[in-house]
Design a protein around this motif. Structure first.
Motif, mmCIF file in Angstrom:
data_model
loop_
_atom_site.group_PDB
_atom_site.id
_atom_site.type_symbol
_atom_site.label_atom_id
_atom_site.label_comp_id
_atom_site.label_asym_id
_atom_site.label_seq_id
_atom_site.Cartn_x
_atom_site.Cartn_y
_atom_site.Cartn_z
ATOM 1 N N LYS A 167 23.041 -50.344 59.113
ATOM 2 C CA LYS A 167 24.238 -49.495 59.031
ATOM 3 C C LYS A 167 25.425 -50.186 59.693
ATOM 4 O O LYS A 167 26.554 -50.109 59.227
ATOM 5 N N ALA B 261 26.746 -53.040 57.663
ATOM 6 C CA ALA B 261 27.560 -52.553 56.541
ATOM 7 C C ALA B 261 29.044 -52.540 56.882
ATOM 8 O O ALA B 261 29.889 -52.700 55.995
ATOM 9 N N ALA C 227 24.733 -45.398 55.511
ATOM 10 C CA ALA C 227 25.080 -46.425 54.521
ATOM 11 C C ALA C 227 24.391 -46.160 53.188
ATOM 12 O O ALA C 227 24.505 -46.940 52.265
ATOM 13 N N ALA D 135 26.780 -46.138 50.379
ATOM 14 C CA ALA D 135 27.728 -47.245 50.374
ATOM 15 C C ALA D 135 27.471 -48.117 49.152
ATOM 16 O O ALA D 135 26.340 -48.234 48.686
#
Lengths: 404, 404
Positions: free
Chosen positions: A274, A277, B13, B16
């Motif tokens: 995460k 990202a 995420a 994403a």
């Protein structure tokens, strides 16, 4: 002062390895003549002297050929490459792992360290770090507003163990430390933690519920046939309580490709993805393909590389041991020497600048690895053998000239 | 809940772009048959359909040949490459800069954004961000414990300006905002800020002492011969109050090399380098050499690339405009479309999963760009032209099947 100014004041990079060109030198006065010799930058290894794994660039080019599939991997890295890595790392460390859940590919081991610390430390958390240890550990903890609890390592006391102060570690853990971050082999001292030390750390971490980040960047380059103990493989270590970091930037000379790997706790690996990202999305897609060459080097290539480094170590250690006022513990693994110097009449930072200007030699001041190492320098001896020997002679000569 | 758990809860995420393979789909029920067609991943551009700048890989290989010098650059990037970049970016933007003081090379523009936000935001700082805007902006501010002040953009109201609410922006600045972060061309809406809007932002930022980060990632891919106004080049913008971010990952398809650039304020660039020292050390050394091909493409290559994208845009816009219940503002620059959809009986997150499973099409839900965009999807139309057209037809068909 603005909080952000304060934060960055602590993050100075002027003396960090590789940044020497940014050092101010207007205040430096040279005592004596310039000493000629081949320029040697001991702040990092020389990939011209020790080139990358044969065929690495071919994997990169194949990655480019593959196109979109290789350019845009999952943030944690291509699943094919993670599966191959999981097998290799299981074989190397003796730890089992799920390629999809327990492993992430990062831009260099620096990237892995940043993500691991960012995923485990929040404001006010106490973090135990060893002194001396990798220069960025301290900065990482400070950046995430953690509180550093230093643990001393008497690396020059003994050659049968690293010398970590276990009593101090237990006191730190008892007093509320949440994370213990250490490199093994130790950077800069080049020592290996003994099996007893590793097991003692594991016992304490489990007893006091401390997460451990073990930086094993140099674990493949072990000298003199010594044994090496992987923290993550200890029976009493809960797999969710540890992250191991490793990568091909050092012994394998793949630093230019920016590749690192972290494996361990599912929860922490999830967080690291995460965070990745928003930090850099992923390790360079084409670069990831280069990981195919890692742990797949010709057997003799690794053997030769290690023995070549061992030979350089032997020569440099002999020089430092013979020099008046110097002392050094011979490197057990990795490419670092961390000699103590005779007392100087200039500071270690000034000495580093003088050495560069007067003798064309770059070293890293000991203070990057702990504030008390005002009398030590770190050398990465992954260099041309002959040039390194000559450069160490110049270090000794300059130290003599500036002796207190 | 542990503060670190809380922090990472906000950093999801799963939705994403590029992470779709990690989405849980056990709860998804498909209504109707699978619709066949070429798989299209609109979450990012397809570098197979639009390959990298010719010769990019040759620069990489030359970088590898150069060896140590290219592998270990200063953390802010090779000085030779920064000097060449400074010239190119001065020509492109009309802003002057000192290659050594005002520019840093980063691992992708994501890397630049992370460093820029990390170098300007500390706990409790108010940061104005546009809605809709790049999905990571919100997450970055949250990660650094800043407080988001959303600024609305009525991107579907007009075609002569982006539609940012300047009154709201002034109110935000007046109430203590320290940083304004925006993408221009806007991601996801594909609109360009007018000269009037840029100047209004500059006037307010200078009046209220607000630092501006302008993400110009798509500034080279402008359609219909429109004019583009660089924030950094405005006369009343103090050079220390702005950081501009740009890179070759999009129009130039160099994403697999992970390269980005930030330029502007000396103070902030210095901080960004200090932060990069602990985040990832540097952009991949060999990759940096690839920047030589950037802004040095064959003239016709860029022209053709832009007109090919414009042609895809035209076809996709026509399809969405003709579809019942859809609406879309035609992209002015960049490769994104951000259509509004008819009301559905499933959530936008479920729709995205259904679309992938039923019709082999990946899109990004609007909610990644602002919580209120529950009825929009984002498409990166840098794809094979024919496949993209066919995939948009499937999007429209699936939306019809799940209509409220």
């Amino acid at each position: 002062m603005d909080p952000i100014d304060q934060k960055f004041l602590k993050l100075g990079a002027e003396f960090a390895p590789g940044q020497e060109v940014r050092q101010g030198t207007d205040d430096i006065e040279i005592n004596g003549e310039k000493i000629s010799g081949t320029f040697v930058d001991f702040s990092h290894g020389d990939v011209d002297a020790f080139p990358p794994i044969p065929g690495a660039i071919d994997h990169f080019n194949e990655g480019v050929e593959l196109g979109a599939e290789q350019a845009y991997t999952e943030y944690r890295g291509s699943i094919d490459i993670r599966e191959s890595l999981a097998k290799k790392l299981t074989r190397f460390t003796g730890t089992t792992m799920d390629a999809d859940k327990n492993l992430i590919v990062t831009p260099g081991t620096q990237g892995a360290l940043f993500l691991a610390v960012g995923s485990t430390v929040s404001r006010g958390d106490q973090v135990a770090i060893v002194e001396p240890d990798y220069f960025a550990n301290r900065k990482l903890v400070e950046f995430f507003d953690g509180e550093i609890v230093p643990i001393q390592m008497d690396y020059d006391q003994t050659e049968t163990k690293a010398g970590i102060n276990i009593t101090q570690l237990e006191e730190a853990f008892m007093s509320g430390v949440k994370l213990f971050l250490f490199s093994n082999p130790n950077n800069p001292a080049g020592v290996i933690y003994s099996k007893g030390e590793i097991q003692a750390i594991a016992n304490l971490a489990e007893k006091y519920d401390v997460t451990v980040i073990a930086d094993e960047l140099y674990a493949r380059q072990v000298f003199d046939g010594r044994s090496y103990t992987h923290y993550c493989a200890q029976e009493n270590v809960h797999p969710e309580h540890v992250i191991t970091i490793i990568g091909p930037s050092k012994t394998e000379s793949l630093s230019g490709y920016r590749l690192g790997v972290a494996f361990g706790s599912t929860t922490i690996i999830d967080r690291m993805e995460k965070l990745q990202a928003i930090v850099s999305l992923r390790a360079g897609g084409y670069s990831q393909a280069v990981l195919q060459s890692w742990f797949d080097e010709p057997v003799d290539w690794m053997k030769t590389r290690i023995s070549q480094h061992q030979a350089i170590r032997d020569d440099l250690v002999a020089l430092f041991k013979a020099a008046d006022g110097f002392d050094v513990r011979p490197t057990e693994a990795g490419s670092y020497l961390f000699p103590k110097m005779p007392p100087l009449r200039i500071s270690i930072q000034e000495f580093v600048k003088v050495l560069r200007l007067q003798a064309s030699v770059i070293v890293t001041p000991g203070t990057e690895f702990g504030p008390q190492f005002t009398n030590s320098i770190r050398l990465n001896f992954s260099q041309d053998h002959e040039a390194a020997v000559d450069a160490v002679k110049r270090i000794i000569q300059v130290a003599e000239e500036y002796r207190a």
